[in-house]
Motif scaffolding. Structure first.
Motif, mmCIF file in Angstrom:
data_model
loop_
_atom_site.group_PDB
_atom_site.id
_atom_site.type_symbol
_atom_site.label_atom_id
_atom_site.label_comp_id
_atom_site.label_asym_id
_atom_site.label_seq_id
_atom_site.Cartn_x
_atom_site.Cartn_y
_atom_site.Cartn_z
ATOM 1 N N ARG A 123 1.101 -1.003 0.026
ATOM 2 C CA ARG A 123 0.432 -0.294 -0.337
ATOM 3 C C ARG A 123 0.989 1.478 -0.029
ATOM 4 O O ARG A 123 1.805 1.130 0.211
ATOM 5 C CB ARG A 123 -0.769 -0.274 0.765
ATOM 6 C CG ARG A 123 0.697 0.004 2.412
ATOM 7 C CD ARG A 123 -1.365 0.221 3.811
ATOM 8 N NE ARG A 123 -2.230 0.982 3.477
ATOM 9 C CZ ARG A 123 -2.292 2.089 3.894
ATOM 10 N NH1 ARG A 123 -0.842 2.729 5.378
ATOM 11 N NH2 ARG A 123 -2.909 3.015 4.610
ATOM 12 N N LEU A 124 0.174 2.337 -0.316
ATOM 13 C CA LEU A 124 1.204 3.508 -0.582
ATOM 14 C C LEU A 124 0.960 4.134 0.958
ATOM 15 O O LEU A 124 0.114 4.272 1.868
ATOM 16 C CB LEU A 124 0.539 4.269 -1.634
ATOM 17 C CG LEU A 124 0.824 4.144 -2.718
ATOM 18 C CD1 LEU A 124 -0.510 4.848 -3.936
ATOM 19 C CD2 LEU A 124 1.875 3.960 -3.087
ATOM 20 N N ILE A 125 2.135 4.181 1.182
ATOM 21 C CA ILE A 125 2.378 5.832 3.024
ATOM 22 C C ILE A 125 2.736 6.901 2.496
ATOM 23 O O ILE A 125 3.593 6.820 1.540
ATOM 24 C CB ILE A 125 3.076 5.349 3.908
ATOM 25 C CG1 ILE A 125 4.186 4.908 3.020
ATOM 26 C CG2 ILE A 125 2.249 4.021 4.413
ATOM 27 C CD1 ILE A 125 5.340 4.282 4.357
ATOM 28 N N TYR A 126 3.203 7.794 3.542
ATOM 29 C CA TYR A 126 3.286 9.184 3.024
ATOM 30 C C TYR A 126 2.897 10.052 1.558
ATOM 31 O O TYR A 126 3.481 10.582 1.391
ATOM 32 C CB TYR A 126 4.952 9.163 2.918
ATOM 33 C CG TYR A 126 6.091 8.921 4.667
ATOM 34 C CD1 TYR A 126 5.499 9.250 5.701
ATOM 35 C CD2 TYR A 126 6.216 7.776 4.647
ATOM 36 C CE1 TYR A 126 6.092 9.234 6.483
ATOM 37 C CE2 TYR A 126 6.952 7.790 5.453
ATOM 38 C CZ TYR A 126 6.633 7.817 6.713
ATOM 39 O OH TYR A 126 7.486 7.572 7.571
ATOM 40 N N GLY A 127 1.319 9.688 1.565
ATOM 41 C CA GLY A 127 1.058 10.452 0.995
ATOM 42 C C GLY A 127 1.182 10.161 -1.024
ATOM 43 O O GLY A 127 1.045 11.194 -1.357
ATOM 44 N N LEU A 129 4.362 8.763 -1.418
ATOM 45 C CA LEU A 129 5.735 9.327 -1.819
ATOM 46 C C LEU A 129 6.533 7.545 -1.441
ATOM 47 O O LEU A 129 6.923 7.071 -2.384
ATOM 48 C CB LEU A 129 6.363 9.543 -0.155
ATOM 49 C CG LEU A 129 7.807 9.880 -0.633
ATOM 50 C CD1 LEU A 129 7.920 11.205 -1.660
ATOM 51 C CD2 LEU A 129 8.062 10.445 0.612
ATOM 52 N N GLN A 263 1.099 14.567 -2.616
ATOM 53 C CA GLN A 263 -0.537 14.483 -2.574
ATOM 54 C C GLN A 263 -1.257 14.680 -3.925
ATOM 55 O O GLN A 263 -2.786 13.956 -3.228
ATOM 56 C CB GLN A 263 -1.167 15.917 -1.182
ATOM 57 C CG GLN A 263 -0.418 14.990 0.443
ATOM 58 C CD GLN A 263 1.020 15.448 0.472
ATOM 59 O OE1 GLN A 263 1.756 15.820 -0.344
ATOM 60 N NE2 GLN A 263 1.244 15.571 1.722
ATOM 61 N N LEU B 12 7.004 12.769 10.678
ATOM 62 C CA LEU B 12 7.562 13.299 9.401
ATOM 63 C C LEU B 12 6.591 14.190 8.939
ATOM 64 O O LEU B 12 6.104 13.182 8.242
ATOM 65 C CB LEU B 12 8.341 11.866 9.623
ATOM 66 C CG LEU B 12 10.025 11.468 9.938
ATOM 67 C CD1 LEU B 12 9.696 10.035 9.427
ATOM 68 C CD2 LEU B 12 10.611 12.268 10.675
ATOM 69 N N GLU B 14 6.533 14.606 5.235
ATOM 70 C CA GLU B 14 6.425 14.058 4.177
ATOM 71 C C GLU B 14 7.531 15.134 3.007
ATOM 72 O O GLU B 14 7.829 14.507 2.117
ATOM 73 C CB GLU B 14 5.733 13.624 3.610
ATOM 74 C CG GLU B 14 3.898 13.882 2.776
ATOM 75 C CD GLU B 14 3.127 14.977 3.570
ATOM 76 O OE1 GLU B 14 3.345 14.241 5.133
ATOM 77 O OE2 GLU B 14 2.807 15.347 3.719
ATOM 78 N N GLN B 15 7.077 15.942 2.972
ATOM 79 C CA GLN B 15 7.426 16.641 1.742
ATOM 80 C C GLN B 15 9.236 17.130 2.235
ATOM 81 O O GLN B 15 10.027 17.517 0.945
ATOM 82 C CB GLN B 15 6.997 18.250 2.242
ATOM 83 C CG GLN B 15 5.496 18.377 2.032
ATOM 84 C CD GLN B 15 4.878 19.465 1.444
ATOM 85 O OE1 GLN B 15 6.103 19.815 0.715
ATOM 86 N NE2 GLN B 15 3.466 19.769 1.892
ATOM 87 N N ILE B 17 10.853 14.202 2.820
ATOM 88 C CA ILE B 17 12.010 12.381 3.016
ATOM 89 C C ILE B 17 11.525 13.099 1.334
ATOM 90 O O ILE B 17 11.737 12.699 0.201
ATOM 91 C CB ILE B 17 10.972 11.903 3.315
ATOM 92 C CG1 ILE B 17 9.579 11.728 4.395
ATOM 93 C CG2 ILE B 17 10.990 10.482 2.917
ATOM 94 C CD1 ILE B 17 8.397 11.048 5.523
ATOM 95 N N ILE B 19 13.624 10.690 -1.517
ATOM 96 C CA ILE B 19 14.127 8.889 -2.230
ATOM 97 C C ILE B 19 15.467 8.884 -2.586
ATOM 98 O O ILE B 19 15.736 9.749 -3.931
ATOM 99 C CB ILE B 19 13.506 8.566 -3.185
ATOM 100 C CG1 ILE B 19 11.564 9.191 -2.691
ATOM 101 C CG2 ILE B 19 13.468 6.780 -3.810
ATOM 102 C CD1 ILE B 19 10.494 8.629 -3.938
ATOM 103 N N LEU B 25 14.081 5.738 1.735
ATOM 104 C CA LEU B 25 13.582 6.346 2.080
ATOM 105 C C LEU B 25 14.557 7.689 3.177
ATOM 106 O O LEU B 25 15.681 6.577 4.009
ATOM 107 C CB LEU B 25 11.929 6.512 3.059
ATOM 108 C CG LEU B 25 11.260 6.047 1.858
ATOM 109 C CD1 LEU B 25 10.106 6.835 2.887
ATOM 110 C CD2 LEU B 25 11.198 6.794 0.598
ATOM 111 N N ALA B 121 -1.322 11.549 8.520
ATOM 112 C CA ALA B 121 -0.634 12.105 7.275
ATOM 113 C C ALA B 121 0.340 10.835 6.649
ATOM 114 O O ALA B 121 0.883 11.063 5.686
ATOM 115 C CB ALA B 121 0.020 13.489 6.957
ATOM 116 N N ASP B 122 0.594 10.198 7.663
ATOM 117 C CA ASP B 122 1.980 8.888 7.390
ATOM 118 C C ASP B 122 1.628 7.628 6.293
ATOM 119 O O ASP B 122 1.439 7.601 5.653
ATOM 120 C CB ASP B 122 3.265 9.095 8.007
ATOM 121 C CG ASP B 122 2.320 8.312 9.569
ATOM 122 O OD1 ASP B 122 1.009 8.470 9.220
ATOM 123 O OD2 ASP B 122 3.158 8.844 10.782
ATOM 124 N N ALA B 123 0.595 7.120 8.051
ATOM 125 C CA ALA B 123 0.288 5.799 7.585
ATOM 126 C C ALA B 123 -1.471 5.793 6.555
ATOM 127 O O ALA B 123 -2.089 4.889 5.723
ATOM 128 C CB ALA B 123 -0.064 5.223 8.899
#
Lengths: 310, 258
Positions: A123-127, A129, A263, B12, B14-15, B17, B19, B25, B121-123
């Motif tokens: 599944r996707l996490i961190y919006g 990312l 997002q 955290l 996410e903006q 973080i 890759i 990450l 906002a994370d999971a």
């Protein structure tokens, strides 16, 4: 019956989950059953391969009120895997049932397999990312978004049994009224084949006419980023595309004046071709685009509209 | 009316973080923030508390860094924060998180309403409100876009994709709010200064009377990989926009799109 159980208040979604359930039936060598509040659809689940169908019938029509009854049946049956339709109602109910059964639940799984005695999901996490792969101990609950799988086809010779269970689902603490469909302006963008999307690069609401002209030229619906609908209220909330908004799968998406935050981008990932127009060469939407023009949308969009009208 | 409680998560940003080349990450540059959705829950709690002249408190469960959240949280109209900072939060799934929050809520007292964001906002598991309601034995009203309390009755308008509905509840309930319910305040200097004087109570995980099983996640992370889009990234950036547009139209024609 231990095995794989499916629940959705939306019967079309339940038949989609049957496709995933029948795959697990093969890999886990366990039967697959369906719980439904919709008695009229019970035979369609049997025809599509369900070994057993429970019609859960209560006097309270509120779908969320079935959580207790669903938990009772799944507990009695010693369910190993529960796949719930990832509608908002389905997510609410799945979380309640998982809590009642002290079970783990993965939300919005894109893939699901049986491995090493667990259910494995991604599944996707961190919006959007990152992709997270997880292992869920049995009994494992998973919600799966609508349209992730195609509906399981009717096989014609279904031999599954249908059992009706009365559910005591009245709750005098809660009353539900005014259930009304949202009146959408225009058609639903989730199913649109082409989408023109605006972001904060647009200076004022009147300039939506630029997007409208381009949309008319290519036969597209208009979408927007969250800021345009929720902060500026220039377009209705059901027009915003992103992780908490609409997910679109058009053949063509044209984004203008969009910074391309993850997002938002997660809502357009399934587009076949992504076009970005923005003054800022560093706009993250260019990273996610097939084609892009670095330039002022006020200059580029009218030119593009004219060119595509021909 | 009894006091209100808001649950929030310290996540955290996410903006920040990145890759990396091997798709892992890099969170070394990432700061923490109050989960965006929970800011709406805090705002909803603060507004109701102001309207009805009751206290609004908050509860958070996170790793040791969660202590840094107190000032920001308290500057948003909250009267008090209960916080649990424990490394167990790093591996916690929604099952564990709900067990911890429910045990802490029982310890913190009686509340008229318990407010949560629709997801984190994370999971973004969207489970906490529904699970909490079951563990506390009270109704859950999820995905709420409008909320009011009159004569001890809570009326909430839910938005569920294709429809809305009005739900009225008597007695305590858990509510999850949608981002559109309000626009969270931006704390001013006065609110930030005032936050330093407000109380925060730290609780240890061990003090909540939870069994080992309650703290053992049912969902285990196997891997986390950055999502990479495989796109053509053909960007036209000449000064002559007519030329750029002509090239774009030619490309779209090639794709069979015009």
């Amino acid at each position: 019956m231990p095995g794989i159980w499916i629940y959705s208040e939306d019967s079309a979604v339940a038949r989609q989950l049957l496709t995933a359930g029948l795959e697990l039936k093969t890999s886990m060598n366990q039967a697959v059953g369906v719980l439904t509040p919709n008695s009229e659809d019970a035979q369609s689940f049997v025809a599509a391969g369900a070994d057993k169908v429970y019609v859960v019938r209560g006097s309270n029509p509120w779908p969320e009120s079935y959580a207790g009854a669903v938990a009772d049946i799944l507990g009695r049956e010693e369910a190993a895997v529960v796949l719930a339709g990832g509608t908002l109602r389905g997510k609410d109910l799945a979380a309640k049932v998982a809590a009642a059964m002290q079970a783990g639940l993965v939300t919005d799984a894109a893939t699901i397999t049986y491995a090493n005695g667990n259910i494995e999901t991604s599944r996707l996490i961190y919006g959007g990312l990152a992709v997270c792969t997880e292992a869920v101990a049995l009994p494992a609950f998973v919600t799966i978004p609508p349209r992730t799988f195609a509906e399981a086809p009717a096989q014609g010779n279904g031999a599954g049994e249908v059992v009706t269970v009365e559910a005591a689902n009245e709750d005098e603490r809660i009353s539900v009224t005014n259930v009304c469909p949202i009146v959408r302006q225009g058609t639903d963008i989730a199913g649109a084949s082409r989408v023109v999307c605006v972001g904060r690069g647009l200076n004022k609401q009147e300039d939506l006419s630029l997007a409208a002209a381009l949309a008319a030229a290519v036969g597209a619906e208009i979408g927007c980023t969250r800021g345009i609908s929720e902060d500026y209220h220039w377009l209705p909330n059901d027009r915003y595309i992103g992780i908490s908004g609409q997910k679109v799968k058009p053949e063509l998406y044209i984004g203008m004046g969009i910074s391309g935050q993850v997002q938002h981008v997660v809502g357009v990932r399934d587009a076949k071709v992504i076009v970005a127009i923005d003054t800022n060469e560093k706009s993250l939407l260019f990273e996610a685009a097939d084609y892009g023009i670095v330039g002022d949308l006020y200059e580029v969009v009218p030119l593009l509209t004219k060119a595509l009208q021909k | 009316m009894q006091k209100l409680l808001v649950c929030y998560k310290w996540v955290l940003d996410e903006q920040d973080i990145k890759i990396t080349g091997d798709l892992s990450l890099d969170t070394s540059k990432a700061k923490y923030k109050i989960s965006d959705y929970d800011k709406n829950a805090i705002e909803a709690g603060a507004l109701l508390a102001e309207q009805h002249g009751v206290a609004v408190e908050a509860l958070t469960f996170g790793n040791a860094a969660v202590k840094q959240s107190l000032k920001d949280a308290l500057s948003r109209g909250l009267d008090k924060v209960f916080w649990i900072g424990d490394a167990a939060a790093e591996q916690a799934d929604a099952f564990v998180t709900a067990n911890v929050l429910a045990a802490a809520i029982k310890k913190a007292g009686q509340f008229a309403l318990i407010l949560c964001g629709e997801g984190s906002a994370d999971a973004y598991s969207q489970q906490t409100a529904s699970r909490l309601a079951v563990l506390l034995g009270i109704p859950a009203i999820t995905f709420v876009q409008q909320l009011s309390i009159t004569d001890g009755k809570v009326t909430a308008i839910r938005k569920l994709g294709d429809c809305t509905e009005a739900v009225t509840v008597t007695g305590p309930a858990v509510i999850s709010v949608l981002p559109e319910i309000n626009k969270p305040r931006i704390p001013g200097l006065k609110q930030v200064m005032g936050a330093a004087k407000k109380p925060a109570a730290e609780w240890k995980l061990n003090d909540l009377g939870l069994a080992a099983g309650d703290l053992t996640p049912k969902v285990r992370k196997l891997s986390v990989q950055g999502y990479v889009m495989d796109r053509k990234k053909v960007i036209f950036k000449e000064a002559d926009q007519a030329d750029n547009v002509a090239k774009l139209v030619a490309s779209l024609a090639q794709e069979g799109l015009c």
